[in-house]
Design a protein around this motif. Structure first.
Motif, PDB file in Angstrom:
ATOM      1  N   PHE A 138     -22.749   0.515  26.468  1.00 57.54           N
ATOM      2  CA  PHE A 138     -22.088   0.922  25.220  1.00 57.54           C
ATOM      3  C   PHE A 138     -20.573   0.788  25.302  1.00 57.54           C
ATOM      4  O   PHE A 138     -19.879   0.986  24.317  1.00 57.54           O
ATOM      5  N   ALA A 139     -20.036   0.465  26.497  1.00 53.86           N
ATOM      6  CA  ALA A 139     -18.595   0.281  26.649  1.00 53.86           C
ATOM      7  C   ALA A 139     -18.343  -0.808  27.667  1.00 53.86           C
ATOM      8  O   ALA A 139     -19.088  -0.962  28.652  1.00 53.86           O
ATOM      9  N   ASN A 140     -17.270  -1.572  27.452  1.00 51.36           N
ATOM     10  CA  ASN A 140     -16.863  -2.655  28.332  1.00 51.36           C
ATOM     11  C   ASN A 140     -15.354  -2.542  28.482  1.00 51.36           C
ATOM     12  O   ASN A 140     -14.605  -2.816  27.537  1.00 51.36           O
ATOM     13  N   VAL A 141     -14.888  -2.103  29.676  1.00 53.66           N
ATOM     14  CA  VAL A 141     -13.470  -1.827  29.854  1.00 53.66           C
ATOM     15  C   VAL A 141     -12.949  -2.589  31.065  1.00 53.66           C
ATOM     16  O   VAL A 141     -13.694  -2.908  32.008  1.00 53.66           O
ATOM     17  N   SER A 142     -11.660  -2.877  31.052  1.00 52.40           N
ATOM     18  CA  SER A 142     -11.008  -3.572  32.156  1.00 52.40           C
ATOM     19  C   SER A 142     -10.840  -2.610  33.329  1.00 52.40           C
ATOM     20  O   SER A 142     -10.479  -1.436  33.150  1.00 52.40           O
ATOM     21  N   ALA A 143     -11.061  -3.122  34.545  1.00 56.38           N
ATOM     22  CA  ALA A 143     -10.929  -2.284  35.733  1.00 56.38           C
ATOM     23  C   ALA A 143      -9.479  -1.951  36.035  1.00 56.38           C
ATOM     24  O   ALA A 143      -9.183  -0.867  36.556  1.00 56.38           O
ATOM     25  N   CYS A 144      -8.568  -2.887  35.686  1.00 55.65           N
ATOM     26  CA  CYS A 144      -7.147  -2.621  35.940  1.00 55.65           C
ATOM     27  C   CYS A 144      -6.322  -3.361  34.908  1.00 55.65           C
ATOM     28  O   CYS A 144      -5.889  -4.501  35.143  1.00 55.65           O
ATOM     29  N   PRO A 145      -6.096  -2.752  33.753  1.00 54.14           N
ATOM     30  CA  PRO A 145      -5.354  -3.439  32.691  1.00 54.14           C
ATOM     31  C   PRO A 145      -3.853  -3.436  32.914  1.00 54.14           C
ATOM     32  O   PRO A 145      -3.116  -4.180  32.270  1.00 54.14           O
ATOM     33  N   GLY A 146      -3.333  -2.623  33.840  1.00 53.87           N
ATOM     34  CA  GLY A 146      -1.896  -2.520  34.043  1.00 53.87           C
ATOM     35  C   GLY A 146      -1.419  -3.400  35.175  1.00 53.87           C
ATOM     36  O   GLY A 146      -2.022  -4.428  35.518  1.00 53.87           O
ATOM     37  N   SER A 147      -0.328  -2.975  35.798  1.00 56.08           N
ATOM     38  CA  SER A 147       0.243  -3.732  36.924  1.00 56.08           C
ATOM     39  C   SER A 147      -0.598  -3.535  38.169  1.00 56.08           C
ATOM     40  O   SER A 147      -1.425  -2.613  38.269  1.00 56.08           O
ATOM     41  N   LEU A 148      -0.405  -4.399  39.186  1.00 59.25           N
ATOM     42  CA  LEU A 148      -1.177  -4.333  40.422  1.00 59.25           C
ATOM     43  C   LEU A 148      -1.038  -2.978  41.102  1.00 59.25           C
ATOM     44  O   LEU A 148      -1.993  -2.454  41.690  1.00 59.25           O
ATOM     45  N   SER A 149       0.142  -2.404  41.038  1.00 60.26           N
ATOM     46  CA  SER A 149       0.393  -1.146  41.735  1.00 60.26           C
ATOM     47  C   SER A 149      -0.392   0.017  41.169  1.00 60.26           C
ATOM     48  O   SER A 149      -0.515   1.064  41.811  1.00 60.26           O
ATOM     49  N   THR A 150      -0.966  -0.145  39.949  1.00 57.78           N
ATOM     50  CA  THR A 150      -1.720   0.955  39.328  1.00 57.78           C
ATOM     51  C   THR A 150      -3.218   0.816  39.554  1.00 57.78           C
ATOM     52  O   THR A 150      -3.993   1.665  39.108  1.00 57.78           O
ATOM     53  N   CYS A 151      -3.650  -0.243  40.225  1.00 55.27           N
ATOM     54  CA  CYS A 151      -5.089  -0.511  40.320  1.00 55.27           C
ATOM     55  C   CYS A 151      -5.794   0.476  41.249  1.00 55.27           C
ATOM     56  O   CYS A 151      -6.910   0.925  40.969  1.00 55.27           O
ATOM     57  N   SER A 152      -5.177   0.833  42.344  1.00 60.25           N
ATOM     58  CA  SER A 152      -5.834   1.703  43.316  1.00 60.25           C
ATOM     59  C   SER A 152      -6.006   3.111  42.750  1.00 60.25           C
ATOM     60  O   SER A 152      -5.038   3.754  42.322  1.00 60.25           O
ATOM     61  N   GLY A 153      -7.261   3.553  42.709  1.00 59.02           N
ATOM     62  CA  GLY A 153      -7.567   4.911  42.269  1.00 59.02           C
ATOM     63  C   GLY A 153      -7.352   5.160  40.781  1.00 59.02           C
ATOM     64  O   GLY A 153      -7.277   6.322  40.355  1.00 59.02           O
ATOM     65  N   LYS A 154      -7.252   4.124  39.976  1.00 57.88           N
ATOM     66  CA  LYS A 154      -6.978   4.295  38.536  1.00 57.88           C
ATOM     67  C   LYS A 154      -8.115   5.059  37.871  1.00 57.88           C
ATOM     68  O   LYS A 154      -9.296   4.796  38.097  1.00 57.88           O
ATOM     69  N   LEU A 155      -7.739   6.050  37.046  1.00 51.84           N
ATOM     70  CA  LEU A 155      -8.713   6.876  36.322  1.00 51.84           C
ATOM     71  C   LEU A 155      -9.110   6.195  35.022  1.00 51.84           C
ATOM     72  O   LEU A 155      -8.263   5.716  34.260  1.00 51.84           O
ATOM     73  N   HIS A 156     -10.425   6.199  34.730  1.00 51.33           N
ATOM     74  CA  HIS A 156     -10.947   5.644  33.477  1.00 51.33           C
ATOM     75  C   HIS A 156     -11.721   6.732  32.726  1.00 51.33           C
ATOM     76  O   HIS A 156     -12.398   7.570  33.356  1.00 51.33           O
ATOM     77  N   GLN A 157     -11.623   6.681  31.422  1.00 52.24           N
ATOM     78  CA  GLN A 157     -12.389   7.593  30.574  1.00 52.24           C
ATOM     79  C   GLN A 157     -12.920   6.833  29.358  1.00 52.24           C
ATOM     80  O   GLN A 157     -12.181   6.053  28.733  1.00 52.24           O
ATOM     81  N   VAL A 158     -14.176   7.089  29.031  1.00 58.69           N
ATOM     82  CA  VAL A 158     -14.794   6.497  27.849  1.00 58.69           C
ATOM     83  C   VAL A 158     -15.518   7.607  27.098  1.00 58.69           C
ATOM     84  O   VAL A 158     -16.272   8.380  27.717  1.00 58.69           O
ATOM     85  N   GLU A 159     -15.276   7.699  25.802  1.00 60.80           N
ATOM     86  CA  GLU A 159     -15.954   8.705  24.982  1.00 60.80           C
ATOM     87  C   GLU A 159     -17.123   8.056  24.247  1.00 60.80           C
ATOM     88  O   GLU A 159     -16.953   7.023  23.578  1.00 60.80           O
ATOM     89  N   TYR A 160     -18.272   8.670  24.384  1.00 65.16           N
ATOM     90  CA  TYR A 160     -19.468   8.160  23.712  1.00 65.16           C
ATOM     91  C   TYR A 160     -19.811   9.096  22.541  1.00 65.16           C
ATOM     92  O   TYR A 160     -20.215  10.244  22.754  1.00 65.16           O
ATOM     93  N   PRO A 161     -19.633   8.615  21.268  1.00 60.41           N
ATOM     94  CA  PRO A 161     -19.993   9.452  20.114  1.00 60.41           C
ATOM     95  C   PRO A 161     -21.512   9.578  20.026  1.00 60.41           C
ATOM     96  O   PRO A 161     -22.226   8.574  19.907  1.00 60.41           O
ATOM     97  N   LEU A 162     -21.981  10.770  20.112  1.00 66.83           N
ATOM     98  CA  LEU A 162     -23.426  10.988  20.112  1.00 66.83           C
ATOM     99  C   LEU A 162     -24.000  10.824  18.709  1.00 66.83           C
ATOM    100  O   LEU A 162     -23.381  11.240  17.723  1.00 66.83           O
ATOM    101  N   PRO A 163     -25.147  10.243  18.580  1.00 69.10           N
ATOM    102  CA  PRO A 163     -25.790  10.137  17.269  1.00 69.10           C
ATOM    103  C   PRO A 163     -26.280  11.506  16.808  1.00 69.10           C
ATOM    104  O   PRO A 163     -26.343  12.459  17.590  1.00 69.10           O
ATOM    105  N   PRO A 164     -26.629  11.631  15.512  1.00 66.62           N
ATOM    106  CA  PRO A 164     -27.103  12.929  15.017  1.00 66.62           C
ATOM    107  C   PRO A 164     -28.489  13.252  15.556  1.00 66.62           C
ATOM    108  O   PRO A 164     -29.276  12.371  15.906  1.00 66.62           O
ATOM    109  N   GLY A 165     -28.766  14.564  15.627  1.00 68.02           N
ATOM    110  CA  GLY A 165     -30.102  15.016  15.994  1.00 68.02           C
ATOM    111  C   GLY A 165     -30.457  14.831  17.451  1.00 68.02           C
ATOM    112  O   GLY A 165     -31.640  14.717  17.799  1.00 68.02           O
ATOM    113  N   VAL A 166     -29.477  14.790  18.368  1.00 68.66           N
ATOM    114  CA  VAL A 166     -29.746  14.642  19.802  1.00 68.66           C
ATOM    115  C   VAL A 166     -30.015  16.024  20.407  1.00 68.66           C
ATOM    116  O   VAL A 166     -29.291  16.988  20.142  1.00 68.66           O
ATOM    117  N   ASN A 167     -31.031  16.068  21.257  1.00 70.67           N
ATOM    118  CA  ASN A 167     -31.329  17.317  21.974  1.00 70.67           C
ATOM    119  C   ASN A 167     -32.074  16.926  23.263  1.00 70.67           C
ATOM    120  O   ASN A 167     -33.309  16.861  23.297  1.00 70.67           O
TER     121      ASN A 167
END
Length: 554
Positions: A50-79
């Motif tokens: 449901f998501a396709n993100v770059s592993a390191c979109p910034g400079s080389l120095s930011t690649c190590s240990g870079k934090l990623h977050q993706v929000e998944y909007p839940l559909p209605p009626g989930v339980n």
């Protein structure tokens, strides 16, 4: 309640610059499933990312240990409970899906619960430029699924109406500027918003329910306007046409009409405006005035209008052009500077006709009255006629104030008038008749004083002056024939005069100092209204007497 799940992970911690470069060409694919996932499920497309993100979109120095977050909007009626996992897609397209629990996949499933859709459907909005109001309508959820929401009591749902200038969706709603313009109770399905003056925007409307403490702003149905179809709210009238308005008249001799062509320049700042052409017999600054007539509406891209004036038109006209936008906004005020007013334009459809009555005749009918007759002019209705008296024949250069006297004003259809002649006058007079009419215009009148065909041809003699006293010769008695001969000089100062002979047997001057015949009833009429020939210089008449008379007579 956000009703979404945020997935977080980090890049590998490394000081290897080569890995950093590999990360910049690598992407992460994020998956969700209700059971634990494995490499086979990814390879066989059992589950989709449901998501396709770059592993390191910034400079080389930011690649190590870079934090990623993706929000998944839940559909209605989930339980239920769901696993989330991350696969790595190399630059070559190869997918590495190890999905180790607690590393590339959540070690425990996440418990997720969401509400069913709690919102109305089919929101639409319509703007009325005539009233500057927008009506918003929708279909309530209970109309589609009766009994879903409580409509009465302390737990009933309420309706909120929002207006905003950016399209709304689940992700944009928290950030976009919006205005809460109305709140309604359960069951309502329409709302009218009064658009403020001087508004020209594309607006969106969204309708939400507040049910308990929950407001569904996920926009999973159709409770907001489509992003491609905002409602155009425009109550701003276009400005004045630029470059002014001009007009010119060209007669059509054969038809007794003519055409006035009005020219203007289109507004470049308006999309598909409509131009209104206005006409009046006098200058105006407001198209709503009662004397102003709308003669045509013309679409954009033409720039002129040819108006055929009424048959028999004669007078001055003013023309103006105003613009209305595609929604009908129109400003009736054109200002006092006459920037868009053309005129006065002389429109003479009578150039080959004559705007005068015909067959004007006058006859002195005695008794101090002259009968003036004429035939009403053609091409006019509701006109009136001025009857003029003058000592000389009137022309277009005559000064009516000095050379003529207005004797009468006569409505159309009468075609004659009796004009009084002053007493003790013996004069030669001219009579002319002019017409006063609107010539199919709304207000201004016109009177043609060219005097081409509307005067008597020769002067009329009007005589209210009493003739000079008759010089009666001494009567001659011829007793043998019982005749009294009376003779007098025929007046050459009069024309077609007549004479009457009276006799008195008493003393007519004793008690009658004025000498008027009507003052003494003893005067006897012997000859009544005798008219001699104009060639006679002396008139002689005989009065016959009975026999055996011996008396004195006057």
């Amino acid at each position: 309640m956000s009703e979404s799940t945020v997935v977080s992970w980090e890049n590998i911690l490394t000081q290897n610059g080569t890995l950093w470069q590999l990360l910049q060409n690598t992407r992460y694919l994020v998956y969700r499933h209700d059971i634990e996932m494995n490499e086979s499920m990814i390879e066989n497309d059992v589950v989709e990312y449901f998501a396709n993100v770059s592993a390191c979109p910034g400079s080389l120095s930011t690649c190590s240990g870079k934090l990623h977050q993706v929000e998944y909007p839940l559909p209605p009626g989930v339980n239920g409970s769901y696993f989330y996992g991350i696969a790595t897609q190399l630059d070559s397209g190869e997918i590495l899906a190890f999905l180790e629990l607690g590393s590339a996949q959540t070690g425990m499933p996440t418990m997720e619960f969401t509400n069913d859709i709690t919102a109305p459907f089919n929101v639409n909005a319509t703007f009325d430029p005539g009233t500057s109001r927008t009506q918003i309508q929708w279909i309530n959820l209970n109309e589609l699924q009766p009994g879903t929401l409580t409509e009465t009591g302390p737990f009933q749902y309420n309706i909120r109406i929002y207006r905003h200038l950016d399209a709304a969706n689940r992700s944009s709603w928290p950030a976009i500027p919006k205005e809460l313009i109305g709140q309604l109770g359960a069951g309502n399905n329409s709302f009218t918003y009064i658009v403020p003056p001087f508004t020209d925007v594309r607006a969106y409307y969204s309708i939400t329910y507040v049910y308990g403490f929950y407001e569904d702003v996920r926009f999973l149905g159709s409770n907001t306007l489509d992003p491609d179809w905002p409602v155009a709210e425009d109550n701003v009238a276009p400005g004045l046409v630029q470059g002014g308005v001009t007009a010119s008249f060209l007669e059509e001799p054969e038809g007794g009409t003519g055409n006035t062509t009005v020219f203007w320049n289109d507004l470049l700042t308006e999309l598909n405006p409509v131009y209104s052409i206005w006409r009046s017999g006098s200058s105006f600054n407001n198209t709503t005035l009662p004397d102003v007539q709308l003669i045509a509406t013309v679409p954009a891209g033409i720039g002129f209008y040819r108006y055929q004036v009424e048959r028999g038109m004669l007078g001055y006209s003013y023309y103006a052009v105003t613009a209305a936008d595609a929604r009908g906004n129109h400003n009736p005020f054109i200002g006092d500077e006459e920037l868009v007013l053309a005129g006065p334009i002389m429109e003479d459809a009578f150039n080959h006709w004559i705007a005068e009555p015909t067959n004007v005749e006058a006859e002195y009918i005695s008794g101090g009255w002259t009968d003036v007759t004429w035939v009403d002019q053609i091409g006019a209705e509701g006109e009136s006629y001025h009857v003029w008296h003058s000592w000389t024949k009137l022309t277009a250069s005559s000064n009516l104030t000095l050379e003529a006297t207005l004797m009468a004003t006569v409505p159309d259809g009468v075609q004659h008038v009796l004009v009084p002649v002053p007493a003790d006058k013996d004069r030669l007079s001219y009579y002319c008749v002019t017409s006063v009419t609107r010539y199919n215009h709304l207000n201004a009148t016109f009177e043609n004083t060219g005097f081409d065909q509307n005067c008597i041809i020769t002067a009329l003699r009007e005589d209210t002056l009493a003739p000079a006293p008759v010089q009666l010769a001494q009567p001659m008695l011829q007793g043998s024939q019982r005749i009294v001969l009376l003779s007098w000089i025929n007046s050459q100062a009069e024309e077609y005069e007549s004479y009457s002979i009276y006799r008195h047997l008493g003393d007519p001057f004793g008690d009658n100092e004025g000498g008027n015949l009507s003052d003494d009833e003893n005067w006897e009429l012997l000859v009544d209204m005798y008219t001699p020939s104009e060639a006679d210089t002396t008139v002689m008449r005989e009065v016959y007497l009975p026999i055996d008379l011996d008396r004195e007579s006057w």
